[in-house]
Design a protein around this motif. Structure first.
Motif, PDB file in Angstrom:
ATOM      1  N   ASP A   1     -11.117 -61.090   2.970  1.00  0.00           N
ATOM      2  CA  ASP A   1      -9.850 -60.714   3.345  1.00  0.00           C
ATOM      3  C   ASP A   1      -8.533 -61.312   3.017  1.00  0.00           C
ATOM      4  O   ASP A   1      -7.677 -60.619   2.919  1.00  0.00           O
ATOM      5  N   ALA A   2      -8.641 -62.735   2.682  1.00  0.00           N
ATOM      6  CA  ALA A   2      -7.422 -63.532   2.087  1.00  0.00           C
ATOM      7  C   ALA A   2      -7.090 -62.983   0.663  1.00  0.00           C
ATOM      8  O   ALA A   2      -5.785 -62.958   0.520  1.00  0.00           O
ATOM      9  N   ILE A   3      -7.814 -62.447  -0.079  1.00  0.00           N
ATOM     10  CA  ILE A   3      -7.682 -62.032  -1.502  1.00  0.00           C
ATOM     11  C   ILE A   3      -6.938 -60.928  -1.280  1.00  0.00           C
ATOM     12  O   ILE A   3      -5.811 -60.428  -1.874  1.00  0.00           O
ATOM     13  N   ARG A   4      -7.330 -59.731  -0.246  1.00  0.00           N
ATOM     14  CA  ARG A   4      -6.908 -58.713  -0.022  1.00  0.00           C
ATOM     15  C   ARG A   4      -5.357 -58.652   0.608  1.00  0.00           C
ATOM     16  O   ARG A   4      -4.450 -57.993   0.130  1.00  0.00           O
ATOM     17  N   GLU A   5      -5.064 -59.528   1.321  1.00  0.00           N
ATOM     18  CA  GLU A   5      -3.837 -59.778   1.899  1.00  0.00           C
ATOM     19  C   GLU A   5      -2.941 -60.259   0.528  1.00  0.00           C
ATOM     20  O   GLU A   5      -1.673 -60.077   1.091  1.00  0.00           O
ATOM     21  N   ARG A   6      -3.301 -60.616  -0.473  1.00  0.00           N
ATOM     22  CA  ARG A   6      -2.353 -61.042  -1.614  1.00  0.00           C
ATOM     23  C   ARG A   6      -2.276 -60.026  -2.487  1.00  0.00           C
ATOM     24  O   ARG A   6      -1.652 -60.232  -3.636  1.00  0.00           O
ATOM     25  N   LEU A   7      -2.939 -58.815  -2.333  1.00  0.00           N
ATOM     26  CA  LEU A   7      -2.922 -57.949  -3.291  1.00  0.00           C
ATOM     27  C   LEU A   7      -1.435 -57.457  -3.824  1.00  0.00           C
ATOM     28  O   LEU A   7      -1.134 -56.911  -4.922  1.00  0.00           O
ATOM     29  N   GLU A   8      -0.428 -57.113  -2.564  1.00  0.00           N
ATOM     30  CA  GLU A   8       0.781 -56.873  -2.831  1.00  0.00           C
ATOM     31  C   GLU A   8       1.394 -57.935  -3.845  1.00  0.00           C
ATOM     32  O   GLU A   8       2.139 -57.404  -4.843  1.00  0.00           O
ATOM     33  N   TYR A   9       1.195 -59.132  -3.842  1.00  0.00           N
ATOM     34  CA  TYR A   9       1.748 -60.113  -4.619  1.00  0.00           C
ATOM     35  C   TYR A   9       1.098 -60.101  -6.092  1.00  0.00           C
ATOM     36  O   TYR A   9       2.175 -59.889  -6.948  1.00  0.00           O
ATOM     37  N   ILE A  10      -0.151 -59.825  -6.112  1.00  0.00           N
ATOM     38  CA  ILE A  10      -0.736 -59.800  -7.512  1.00  0.00           C
ATOM     39  C   ILE A  10      -0.307 -58.458  -8.341  1.00  0.00           C
ATOM     40  O   ILE A  10       0.168 -58.456  -9.308  1.00  0.00           O
ATOM     41  N   GLU A  11      -0.068 -57.234  -7.692  1.00  0.00           N
ATOM     42  CA  GLU A  11       0.478 -56.154  -7.871  1.00  0.00           C
ATOM     43  C   GLU A  11       1.927 -56.154  -8.536  1.00  0.00           C
ATOM     44  O   GLU A  11       2.481 -55.868  -9.466  1.00  0.00           O
ATOM     45  N   GLY A  12       2.603 -56.963  -7.984  1.00  0.00           N
ATOM     46  CA  GLY A  12       3.992 -57.309  -8.043  1.00  0.00           C
ATOM     47  C   GLY A  12       4.178 -58.249  -9.418  1.00  0.00           C
ATOM     48  O   GLY A  12       5.333 -58.372 -10.041  1.00  0.00           O
ATOM     49  N   LEU A  13       3.057 -58.880  -9.971  1.00  0.00           N
ATOM     50  CA  LEU A  13       3.193 -59.507 -10.970  1.00  0.00           C
ATOM     51  C   LEU A  13       2.995 -58.641 -12.185  1.00  0.00           C
ATOM     52  O   LEU A  13       3.145 -59.021 -13.424  1.00  0.00           O
ATOM     53  N   GLY A  14       2.773 -57.426 -11.979  1.00  0.00           N
ATOM     54  CA  GLY A  14       2.550 -56.415 -13.053  1.00  0.00           C
ATOM     55  C   GLY A  14       1.123 -56.201 -13.445  1.00  0.00           C
ATOM     56  O   GLY A  14       0.931 -55.721 -14.389  1.00  0.00           O
TER      57      GLY A  14
END
Length: 679
Positions: free
Chosen positions: A279-292
């Protein structure tokens, strides 16, 4: 179907592992040598997994009698002197048990190369006094009105004196298909399949042969879908052509982000509670996507012996409870897919944890059914690599091992988009070929990424799609520690020198969970340049979580609250530019350019040109070319660069022009002009 797979190209003296596919451990399998060159004494034993040793050059046929019938496999053996020299690693095991080239990937060509030859070939190839090396080969196919023409494009070693005209091409038809040698025509480097001889499928395999050996095999897969009589093909049908050894198109230019799952959530208030890591990884997907990023690599998620890295598996069919539930995992994958991101599963096949119940049964009871699942160095002591104390190597000659691991592959593959294959070099090549064909039959776009250090060219031939570019990784480390920066271009050129075909895929990286953080070893200025190299050289760049903001511990909890925001913005700009510029795609050409250093350390700077190859008549606006300058030094450099057509850095949008050249802090990407033009 238990057929053992595609035909093999090997050299005399190599070992060929033979194993039934999709095995039933309770069934009976028997191998025989059905045909062999004159003078051969090669034979096979009585085990379901056998090791074949061609002893004369020429064509062999081995036969497998299985519950679903008799299956034949062609093995073409070249003279021993043509065995390609290998970059395969030779890793130390903890004991003295003899290992095969397939198991340790430590031989010359081995089953990784697999066979071709003529019965009139000499025992040894004549030495070439002018130097050279392994040739390369790419196959293509064209459908005409009455045939499919498979054309070979042989390429000599880039540093040899041989030419393409000096190379021969050896073709083999796949024994699994309903087509015979008499049905096709071979002439002038072409194999022609008449449409009236084409049944449902015809797979064609080939190698280029030179004085220094034979190439990595390539293949084309010709299919015929039945239709009405107005279509092409025998009795009507639509003919298709597929190149099975090409990487999936999406993977060649992906931006990969490695997540070391247990420490990714962070420290302090960021830390995840027991069972909430997914769940913690899922919550940071927007951040990861923002890295390209468009591809997520998760380190192992299966049940394990509590080692934080997760590579010591105790149950290959269950997830680790401390990470979350199956529902949590699938929710994470679905959320990534919703953002257009693909997910890679970290697949461990070489070993289990010693805490695995099967190993515990085997070590406690010599009569246990699981005793044969493992390799042993002595009583009560399993075989391992590097004296690792918490794992035990599987014995792949035991069919239940293969069956269990194939079941694990079937369990997890439908959920994800690819496997990162741990310690790929330590697992028999024939097993990886089966995994490759098994998965590609279901989804041609499924990715197989191998961790093999150093990389092995033959792994491109139906084992893996994309390879850890450990050569460029090592060059980046050396450059970061003071070696001339031109070494990064030498490393990319080493791909062809080592024998990789042009269609091979590579993952570029400067660090991962096994290595000291680049910024710690080489400093921040070099770290910026290394990131620039990852995003501008041919290959798929990989960023290890935390690398983008200056994390210093390689497996520590990520320090989200202490991020270097300017470094993170640097990564965002690089990945965005890479996605916008066709000249930075993997398929774009790479060439060295001349440059003069006006200020700075000359061994800290390297410049190169990337360009989309296009016919001369292509309009200028449809062409794409850039010049990249990397500066690994601590201070800015001023560089006069051939072929630069402007002063605006495409990475920042700012001018880097000065009176005597271009000012480069760490990375500059500029429009490219005609070769020879100097700014």
């Amino acid at each position: 179907m238990h057929h053992p797979g595609p035909p093999r190209f090997v050299a005399v003296g190599d070992e060929v592992e033979l194993a039934p596919r999709d095995p039933d451990p309770t069934a009976t399998y028997a191998w025989t040598v059905a045909a062999a060159p004159a003078g051969s004494a090669a034979a096979l034993g009585d085990d379901p997994v056998e090791y074949f040793h061609p002893d004369e050059p020429g064509r062999y046929v081995v036969a497998l009698d299985a519950p679903d019938g008799r299956h034949e496999l062609t093995v073409r053996a070249f003279p021993g002197g043509l065995a390609p020299t290998s970059e395969a690693p030779s890793y130390p095991q903890s004991g003295t048990t003899e290992t095969t080239a397939d198991e340790a990937a430590a031989g010359t060509s081995g089953d990784a190369g697999d066979g071709s030859g003529r019965t009139d070939e000499p025992d040894e190839a004549a030495a070439d006094p002018d130097g050279g090396g392994r040739p390369r080969l790419t196959l293509s196919a064209t459908v005409t009105d009455d045939a499919v023409v498979v054309e070979a494009d042989p390429q000599p070693h880039p540093e040899g004196v041989e030419t393409a005209a000096d190379l021969e091409v050896a073709f083999l038809l796949d024994d699994r298909d309903d087509i015979d040698r008499e049905d096709v025509r071979i002439a002038g480097g072409e194999l022609t399949v008449p449409l009236d001889a084409l049944s449902d499928r015809a797979r064609v395999h080939a190698v280029a042969v030179g004085r220094h050996g034979y190439s990595v095999p390539d293949a084309v897969d010709i299919g015929c879908e039945r239709g009405d009589a107005t279509d092409s093909g025998r009795d009507g049908g639509t003919v298709t052509v597929h190149r099975p050894y090409d990487p999936p198109a999406w993977a060649e230019d992906s931006v990969i982000y490695e997540v070391y799952v247990r420490t990714f959530p962070g420290q302090g208030s960021d830390a995840a509670a027991e069972g909430e890591v997914f769940d913690a990884i899922r919550e940071r997907l927007e951040y990861i996507e923002g890295l390209g990023v468009d591809t997520l690599w998760l380190t192992p998620v299966l049940a394990n012996d509590d080692a934080p890295h997760g590579y010591n598996v105790t149950d290959f069919l269950s997830l680790a409870a401390d990470l979350g539930t199956r529902e949590d995992y699938e929710r994470l994958i679905d959320a990534a897919h919703d953002r257009g991101m693909r997910v890679l599963f970290d697949l461990v096949c070489n070993h289990s944890a010693r805490a695995h119940p099967y190993y515990q049964a085997a070590v406690s009871d010599p009569d246990s059914e699981y005793r044969e699942w493992y390799e042993w160095r002595g009583p009560g002591e399993p075989e391992t690599y590097f004296d690792w104390e918490l794992i035990a190597n599987f014995d792949f000659s035991h069919l239940p091992v293969r069956r269990h691991l194939l079941d694990a592959v079937d369990e997890w593959a439908p959920l994800v988009d690819g496997f990162r294959c741990d310690m790929a070099w330590a697992v028999p090549n024939a097993f990886w070929r089966e995994v490759h064909d098994r998965l590609k039959a279901r989804d041609a776009d499924f990715l197989l990424l191998d961790e093999t250090i150093p990389y092995i060219p033959d792994f491109q031939a139906g084992l893996f799609d994309v390879h850890f570019d450990s050569t460029t990784y090592a060059a980046l480390r050396r450059v970061g520690n003071g070696e001339p920066a031109e070494a990064v271009l030498d490393a990319v050129e080493d791909r062809a020198r080592s024998g990789f075909p042009d269609h091979a895929g590579f993952m570029l990286y400067a660090e991962n969970h096994d290595e000291t953080r680049y910024v710690v070893e080489c400093g921040r200025p070099a770290a910026e340049a290394a990131l620039g190299a990852l995003c501008t050289l041919p290959g798929a760049p990989m960023v290890y979580a935390g690398q983008e903001f200056g994390q210093r511990g390689k497996r520590d909890d990520l320090a989200w609250g202490h991020a270097d925001e300017s470094l993170r913005e640097h990564v965002r700009r690089l990945t965005a530019l890479r996605g916008e510029q066709p000249a930075l795609a993997t398929a774009a050409a790479l060439e060295r350019v001349d440059y003069d250093l006006r200020e700075g350390w000359d061994d800290r700077v390297v410049a190169f040109r990337r360009a989309v190859e296009a016919p001369m008549e292509t309009a200028e606006e449809e062409r794409s070319a850039v010049v990249v300058v990397l500066n690994f030094g601590a201070d800015p450099a001023t560089v006069a660069v051939d072929a630069a057509a402007g002063e605006t850095d495409l990475l920042t949008g700012e001018s880097v022009g000065e009176d005597d050249g271009l000012r480069v802090d760490s990375v500059a990407v500029l429009p490219a002009g005609p070769s020879g033009q100097r700014r």
